[in-house]
Design a protein around this motif. Sequence first.
Motif, mmCIF file in Angstrom:
data_model
loop_
_atom_site.group_PDB
_atom_site.id
_atom_site.type_symbol
_atom_site.label_atom_id
_atom_site.label_comp_id
_atom_site.label_asym_id
_atom_site.label_seq_id
_atom_site.Cartn_x
_atom_site.Cartn_y
_atom_site.Cartn_z
ATOM 1 N N ALA A 11 6.505 -2.204 -48.425
ATOM 2 C CA ALA A 11 7.515 -1.322 -49.013
ATOM 3 C C ALA A 11 7.878 -0.191 -48.058
ATOM 4 C CB ALA A 11 7.016 -0.751 -50.336
ATOM 5 N N ALA A 12 6.936 0.206 -47.226
ATOM 6 C CA ALA A 12 7.180 1.305 -46.298
ATOM 7 C C ALA A 12 8.085 0.889 -45.147
ATOM 8 C CB ALA A 12 5.851 1.823 -45.747
ATOM 9 N N GLY A 13 8.195 -0.401 -44.890
ATOM 10 C CA GLY A 13 8.955 -0.877 -43.748
ATOM 11 C C GLY A 13 8.111 -0.742 -42.482
ATOM 12 N N ALA A 14 8.721 -1.036 -41.354
ATOM 13 C CA ALA A 14 7.998 -0.952 -40.090
ATOM 14 C C ALA A 14 7.722 0.507 -39.734
ATOM 15 C CB ALA A 14 8.815 -1.608 -38.983
ATOM 16 N N PHE A 15 6.490 0.780 -39.345
ATOM 17 C CA PHE A 15 6.162 2.147 -38.957
ATOM 18 C C PHE A 15 4.997 2.152 -37.984
ATOM 19 C CE2 PHE A 15 3.433 1.356 -42.588
ATOM 20 C CZ PHE A 15 2.229 1.926 -42.231
ATOM 21 N N ASN A 16 4.889 3.214 -37.248
ATOM 22 C CA ASN A 16 3.760 3.466 -36.354
ATOM 23 C C ASN A 16 3.280 4.879 -36.616
ATOM 24 O OD1 ASN A 16 3.596 1.084 -34.526
ATOM 25 N ND2 ASN A 16 5.712 1.670 -34.132
ATOM 26 N N ALA A 17 1.961 5.023 -36.687
ATOM 27 C CA ALA A 17 1.369 6.352 -36.856
ATOM 28 C C ALA A 17 0.767 6.764 -35.523
ATOM 29 C CB ALA A 17 0.294 6.324 -37.936
ATOM 30 N N TYR A 18 1.034 7.972 -35.121
ATOM 31 C CA TYR A 18 0.552 8.491 -33.841
ATOM 32 C C TYR A 18 -0.213 9.783 -34.052
ATOM 33 C CZ TYR A 18 4.110 5.397 -31.891
ATOM 34 O OH TYR A 18 4.864 4.298 -31.571
ATOM 35 N N ARG A 19 -1.128 10.023 -33.168
ATOM 36 C CA ARG A 19 -1.810 11.310 -33.123
ATOM 37 C C ARG A 19 -1.402 11.939 -31.795
ATOM 38 N NH1 ARG A 19 -5.983 13.435 -35.877
ATOM 39 N NH2 ARG A 19 -6.537 11.442 -36.807
ATOM 40 N N ILE A 20 -0.805 13.108 -31.889
ATOM 41 C CA ILE A 20 -0.368 13.848 -30.707
ATOM 42 C C ILE A 20 -1.148 15.156 -30.721
ATOM 43 C CG2 ILE A 20 1.583 14.895 -29.517
ATOM 44 C CD1 ILE A 20 3.368 12.890 -31.056
ATOM 45 N N GLY A 21 -2.202 15.204 -29.934
ATOM 46 C CA GLY A 21 -3.106 16.341 -30.012
ATOM 47 C C GLY A 21 -3.766 16.348 -31.374
ATOM 48 N N ARG A 22 -3.639 17.439 -32.098
ATOM 49 C CA ARG A 22 -4.176 17.522 -33.465
ATOM 50 C C ARG A 22 -3.161 17.092 -34.509
ATOM 51 N NH1 ARG A 22 -7.920 22.684 -34.242
ATOM 52 N NH2 ARG A 22 -9.474 22.143 -32.678
#
Length: 84
Positions: A11-22
């Motif tokens: 349901a969310a569709g395509a996604f990427n989660a990133y951590r940039i520093g904190r």
Amino acid sequence: MHVCGWHQGLAAGAFNAYRIGRRRVVFRESLTGSTITDRPEEVTAHVHACEHLRARAASPAASLDLIDSARSALCLELRNSWSG
């Protein structure tokens, strides 16, 4: 608990989660565009969907077995259709 219907990750569709520093951000893609969000509640929802998918996914070995079984069944069906 089993819930019928689409998986929350779909349901969310395509996604990427990133951590940039904190900082955590999510890059989402849809049919008409893309967005980047760092809103904690949205990032958390996407991360939970991803974690849920990982927890429910088959192991790599089981996935390969499933793919091999599907390939074998398809090849057999094709052989049978060619033979007449």
